[in-house]
Structures are given as C-alpha cells and as structure tokens.
Scaffold this motif. Structure first.
Motif, PDB file in Angstrom:
ATOM      1  N   ILE A  29      35.420 -29.006  -7.921  1.00  0.00           N
ATOM      2  CA  ILE A  29      35.193 -27.942  -9.308  1.00  0.00           C
ATOM      3  C   ILE A  29      33.893 -26.982  -8.316  1.00  0.00           C
ATOM      4  O   ILE A  29      33.080 -27.440  -7.955  1.00  0.00           O
ATOM      5  CB  ILE A  29      34.615 -28.565 -10.474  1.00  0.00           C
ATOM      6  CG1 ILE A  29      34.126 -26.980 -11.308  1.00  0.00           C
ATOM      7  CG2 ILE A  29      34.053 -29.404 -10.307  1.00  0.00           C
ATOM      8  CD1 ILE A  29      33.957 -27.522 -12.786  1.00  0.00           C
ATOM      9  N   SER A  30      33.890 -25.895  -8.474  1.00  0.00           N
ATOM     10  CA  SER A  30      32.776 -25.006  -8.339  1.00  0.00           C
ATOM     11  C   SER A  30      33.117 -23.954  -9.208  1.00  0.00           C
ATOM     12  O   SER A  30      32.847 -23.602  -9.574  1.00  0.00           O
ATOM     13  CB  SER A  30      33.701 -24.070  -7.206  1.00  0.00           C
ATOM     14  OG  SER A  30      32.283 -23.338  -6.178  1.00  0.00           O
ATOM     15  N   ILE A  83      31.718 -17.908 -13.253  1.00  0.00           N
ATOM     16  CA  ILE A  83      33.203 -17.612 -13.328  1.00  0.00           C
ATOM     17  C   ILE A  83      32.961 -19.537 -12.385  1.00  0.00           C
ATOM     18  O   ILE A  83      31.993 -20.601 -11.677  1.00  0.00           O
ATOM     19  CB  ILE A  83      33.551 -17.083 -11.740  1.00  0.00           C
ATOM     20  CG1 ILE A  83      32.755 -15.670 -12.093  1.00  0.00           C
ATOM     21  CG2 ILE A  83      34.706 -17.303 -10.798  1.00  0.00           C
ATOM     22  CD1 ILE A  83      32.547 -14.796 -10.396  1.00  0.00           C
ATOM     23  N   ILE A  84      34.785 -20.729 -13.208  1.00  0.00           N
ATOM     24  CA  ILE A  84      35.032 -21.510 -12.779  1.00  0.00           C
ATOM     25  C   ILE A  84      35.638 -22.111 -11.736  1.00  0.00           C
ATOM     26  O   ILE A  84      37.046 -21.217 -12.208  1.00  0.00           O
ATOM     27  CB  ILE A  84      34.815 -23.086 -13.486  1.00  0.00           C
ATOM     28  CG1 ILE A  84      32.850 -22.761 -15.054  1.00  0.00           C
ATOM     29  CG2 ILE A  84      35.167 -24.372 -13.161  1.00  0.00           C
ATOM     30  CD1 ILE A  84      33.733 -22.820 -15.628  1.00  0.00           C
ATOM     31  N   VAL A 117      39.942 -20.805 -13.120  1.00  0.00           N
ATOM     32  CA  VAL A 117      40.478 -21.204 -14.582  1.00  0.00           C
ATOM     33  C   VAL A 117      39.186 -20.391 -15.754  1.00  0.00           C
ATOM     34  O   VAL A 117      40.408 -20.674 -16.893  1.00  0.00           O
ATOM     35  CB  VAL A 117      40.026 -22.578 -14.340  1.00  0.00           C
ATOM     36  CG1 VAL A 117      41.227 -23.605 -13.424  1.00  0.00           C
ATOM     37  CG2 VAL A 117      38.888 -23.477 -14.187  1.00  0.00           C
ATOM     38  N   TYR A 118      38.263 -20.378 -15.441  1.00  0.00           N
ATOM     39  CA  TYR A 118      36.838 -19.180 -16.132  1.00  0.00           C
ATOM     40  C   TYR A 118      36.685 -18.557 -15.341  1.00  0.00           C
ATOM     41  O   TYR A 118      35.926 -18.858 -14.282  1.00  0.00           O
ATOM     42  CB  TYR A 118      36.471 -20.548 -17.054  1.00  0.00           C
ATOM     43  CG  TYR A 118      35.373 -19.470 -18.019  1.00  0.00           C
ATOM     44  CD1 TYR A 118      35.390 -19.580 -19.451  1.00  0.00           C
ATOM     45  CD2 TYR A 118      34.315 -19.388 -17.413  1.00  0.00           C
ATOM     46  CE1 TYR A 118      34.770 -19.241 -20.350  1.00  0.00           C
ATOM     47  CE2 TYR A 118      33.374 -18.948 -18.202  1.00  0.00           C
ATOM     48  CZ  TYR A 118      33.519 -19.205 -19.408  1.00  0.00           C
ATOM     49  OH  TYR A 118      32.429 -18.345 -19.706  1.00  0.00           O
ATOM     50  N   VAL A 140      36.274 -24.767 -23.946  1.00  0.00           N
ATOM     51  CA  VAL A 140      36.915 -25.799 -23.777  1.00  0.00           C
ATOM     52  C   VAL A 140      38.734 -24.901 -22.338  1.00  0.00           C
ATOM     53  O   VAL A 140      39.245 -24.448 -22.939  1.00  0.00           O
ATOM     54  CB  VAL A 140      37.823 -26.573 -24.735  1.00  0.00           C
ATOM     55  CG1 VAL A 140      39.000 -27.272 -24.538  1.00  0.00           C
ATOM     56  CG2 VAL A 140      36.720 -27.381 -25.404  1.00  0.00           C
ATOM     57  N   ILE A 141      38.725 -25.981 -21.619  1.00  0.00           N
ATOM     58  CA  ILE A 141      39.524 -25.067 -20.981  1.00  0.00           C
ATOM     59  C   ILE A 141      40.401 -26.354 -20.027  1.00  0.00           C
ATOM     60  O   ILE A 141      40.372 -27.017 -20.255  1.00  0.00           O
ATOM     61  CB  ILE A 141      39.081 -24.430 -19.205  1.00  0.00           C
ATOM     62  CG1 ILE A 141      37.860 -23.968 -19.609  1.00  0.00           C
ATOM     63  CG2 ILE A 141      39.725 -23.601 -18.548  1.00  0.00           C
ATOM     64  CD1 ILE A 141      36.336 -23.565 -18.905  1.00  0.00           C
TER      65      ILE A 141
END
Length: 401
Positions: A374-375, A285-286, A293-294, A361-362
């Motif tokens: 970012i996490s 998980i991002i 975002v992901y 690629v996000i």
C-alpha cells in the motif's frame, strides 16, 4: 426401510438447525467521564490500576473484557465529551492496541527501545517485527470549550440568533462492526486527546453490541490487518509531515488470495495557519499493488452546522454583499453588510471542531497471496516549520473475510 431413511434425514436436519448460542445484546462502558488532560502528576503506569494514564495524562488506557459472539452481531461505539477547562479544538482518537502487538504503550521503555537503534524518521507509523500500530476505533475533534464555557455570560454575546443555547456536551456514534473480531475477549482500549491544559476534558465511551434475533445465524469472521497510523500518541512518535517528502508505503504479506477485502482509511489535515494543511484542499492518493484505489480531496464544508457545540470559538466579521427584501413592498436591494463568522465555521481538511471523522471504505479486488504493498500520497502536503505545525493524521487497516 423408508422409515429409517426418513428418521435419518430428520436427525441430519435437526443437527443442522441447532440454535447458535445466544448471549444477547450487551453494552460495555469503557470510560465514564474520565479526565484527559495534561498533568504530569497524574501519570500512572501501574498495570494493576483500573485506568492507566501515560504521556502526562493525555492518554488513558483500560483493559476490558468484551463479549465473544457465535451469532451474527453488530457493534457501535458511542462517545461523549465536554470541556473541563480547555477552550480549544483538539485532535482525539479512541483506539485499541492489537492483541498481536508485543510492543505497546504499556511497555514504555520497550516501546522506545524498539526504535532507538533504528534509522526510522517516523517511529511507530508502520508495523515492525514486534509492533503493530494502534487501530483507530473512532477519530474525533473536540469542540471549542463545550460544557465548561456553555453558560459563560460573556460568551452568550457570541451566540448566533439561530441557536437557542450552547450545548453542554457532544455525543458521537459510529458503526464499527468491521472491527468486531478485534473487539472481543481481553482488549486494551485507549483514548488520546492532543491536550496541553491541566483542565482538559471529560471523556466517556461505550461499546453497544446487538445480536441477531435469528435462531441460526452464525457470525462471519473477519480478520483485521493494521497497516499504518501517523497519529502522534506518545514519544518517540512525532507529528507526521512525511507526505511533504514522499509517499508512505508498507508491504504486508497474506497467506492466500482474497476476493472480499476492504480498506478503511481515516485522514485529517492539520496546520492552523491560514495557508496550512488544515485550511487548504489537498488530494489524497492511495495505491495498492500499483493500482490507484482512492484519489480524492477529503474536505468538510459543513462546519458551520456545528456552531452550537463551539461556545468559545473566536468570532470575526467579514464583509459581503447581501440582498435585502422589504416584506411590505416586495422590493429588494443590495447592501454591503458585516457578517459574523466563527473560527469553527471554516471548512477544513476532512474535519470540523466538534465532529467525528468517518472512515473512507474502499473495496479491494487485487489482494493476492504473498506480498502486497500500500502506498499513500498527499503530493501538496507541507513541511512542519516553526509555528506552522503542518501534518496529516492518517490511519488505515484492511478487513478480510
């Protein structure tokens, strides 16, 4: 008067149509069958040498002069690998040292000193004031013994009937145009393989640049911002099992708002025991600025398609029920059979022995001027234990236009 106006317009149009300077297509060899192995005698940190070897030969580094394009161009990386005696599958990484990083592998004592007096559990993972993590050009996984063992008579008995022969090498190619602004001028490029044998591997890499054929096609400049890299290249870095205890976070600052930005995320899970992060699906998980975002499970279930690259892979049998047909009568019946399966066939956390690893690629649409965070989270990641080397190799960078 009309003639003067027409002439002036012609001059302006001509000036706007000046051809962009062309330097043509280029192919730059970085490494040519260079040894990557574990051999303390081969350590070489003399910057005057063509190839520099550190971490007992497990990392090779080279300073290269790369072309700088004014016309639009694409760049791809092509690599080749074959075993020089190592029979196992290993993590590999072709990377560049950001030119903005003052501390790097080449300044070994300074690199270690950068983190010695800081209470950092995992040194080298995120940027500091003087340090930027290496940017991965290509992540790859070595096959089981390709080349060195491909003609071993004993291993011919392991070859499935659907493979005509064991391959002599594996070749990977990947488009890396998003990194073209980092792949110009004088650059240090390195290759790392997590090898522990003196035989090791022979590794080759080159960059192929293709220039636009249009007369006027100015290149689009892209800025690359390194964010994180958990690959353990050299001490004091270590295997990263930090996801088992929390999120990996990094806050970076931007000079403006950006509508066009992309996050490039490379992830592979490792831990070779049956219940390890290598063989168990784990969600990644991002979030960027608290927005997800992901969120997905990076997984490869096509590893059996790489069998021809893995002659030294262990082979076992598994019982299964199969439907057998009679060609003459058309009758079918169920039978219990022992089916052969190789270690290299098993599905894994986003990699297969003998494969390259494609980045995710996000698209990002919420990057703002000032601080952005970012996490990265892998909630089910396991801790590293004795003989259970659970860890995740994760790297990420952002490209801005």
């Amino acid at each position: 008067m009309n003639r003067i106006i027409i002439f002036a317009l012609a001059v302006i149009i001509s000036a706007c149509s000046v051809k962009d300077q062309s330097i043509g297509d280029k192919s730059i060899v970085i490494f040519n069958e260079e040894a990557v192995n574990f051999n303390p005698a081969e350590n070489c940190t003399n910057l005057d040498e063509k190839i520099i070897k550190v971490d007992n030969g497990r990392i090779i580094l080279k300073k290269v002069q790369l072309p700088k394009y004014s016309k639009q161009a694409t760049v791809s990386v092509q690599t080749e690998i074959k075993s020089a005696g190592d029979p196992w599958d290993k993590t590999g990484s072709l990377f560049l040292i950001p030119q903005s990083s003052d501390i790097n592998f080449l300044l070994d004592s300074d690199f270690k000193a950068q983190f010695e007096n800081q209470n950092i559990e995992f040194p080298g993972v995120v940027p500091t004031e003087n340090y930027k993590p290496s940017i991965e050009i290509l992540r790859f996984m070595t096959p089981f013994g390709i080349g060195y063992y491909s003609n071993d008579p004993k291993l011919m008995k392991r070859k499935p009937v659907y493979i005509p022969h064991w391959e002599e090498k594996v070749v990977w190619e990947q488009d890396v145009t998003q990194l073209i602004s980092e792949l110009e001028g004088e650059v240090w490029i390195g290759a790392f393989i997590d090898v522990w044998t003196q035989g090791g591997y022979e590794f080759s890499a080159k960059l192929n640049y293709t220039e636009s054929k249009a007369e006027v096609d100015p290149i689009t400049k892209t800025q690359v911002i390194p964010l994180v890299n958990t690959v353990r290249y050299i001490e004091p870095e270590k295997l990263y099992d930090g996801f088992s205890r929390g999120n990996l976070e990094y806050t970076f600052e931007l000079p403006a708002n950006y509508k066009s930005a992309q996050l490039h995320y490379i992830t592979t899970g490792h831990g070779g025991h049956s219940g390890g992060d290598e063989f168990v699906k784990k969600e990644n998980i991002i979030t960027v600025n608290n927005e997800i975002v992901y969120s997905d499970i990076p997984w490869r279930d096509d590893c059996a398609s790489f069998r021809r690259f893995n002659p030294h892979s262990g082979v076992w049998t598994e019982k299964r029920t199969a439907v057998m047909g009679n060609l003459k009568t058309g009758d079918t019946k169920e039978l219990e059979i022992d089916e052969f399966i190789a270690s290299s066939d098993y599905s894994r956390s986003n990699w297969c022995p003998g494969s390259q690893v494609e980045p995710f690629v996000i698209e990002l649409n919420n990057l703002k001027k000032g601080e952005n965070t970012i996490s990265i989270s892998i909630p089910q990641a396991q801790q590293e234990k004795e003989n259970e080397l659970n860890h995740w190799n994760v790297s990420a960078y952002i490209t801005l236009q």
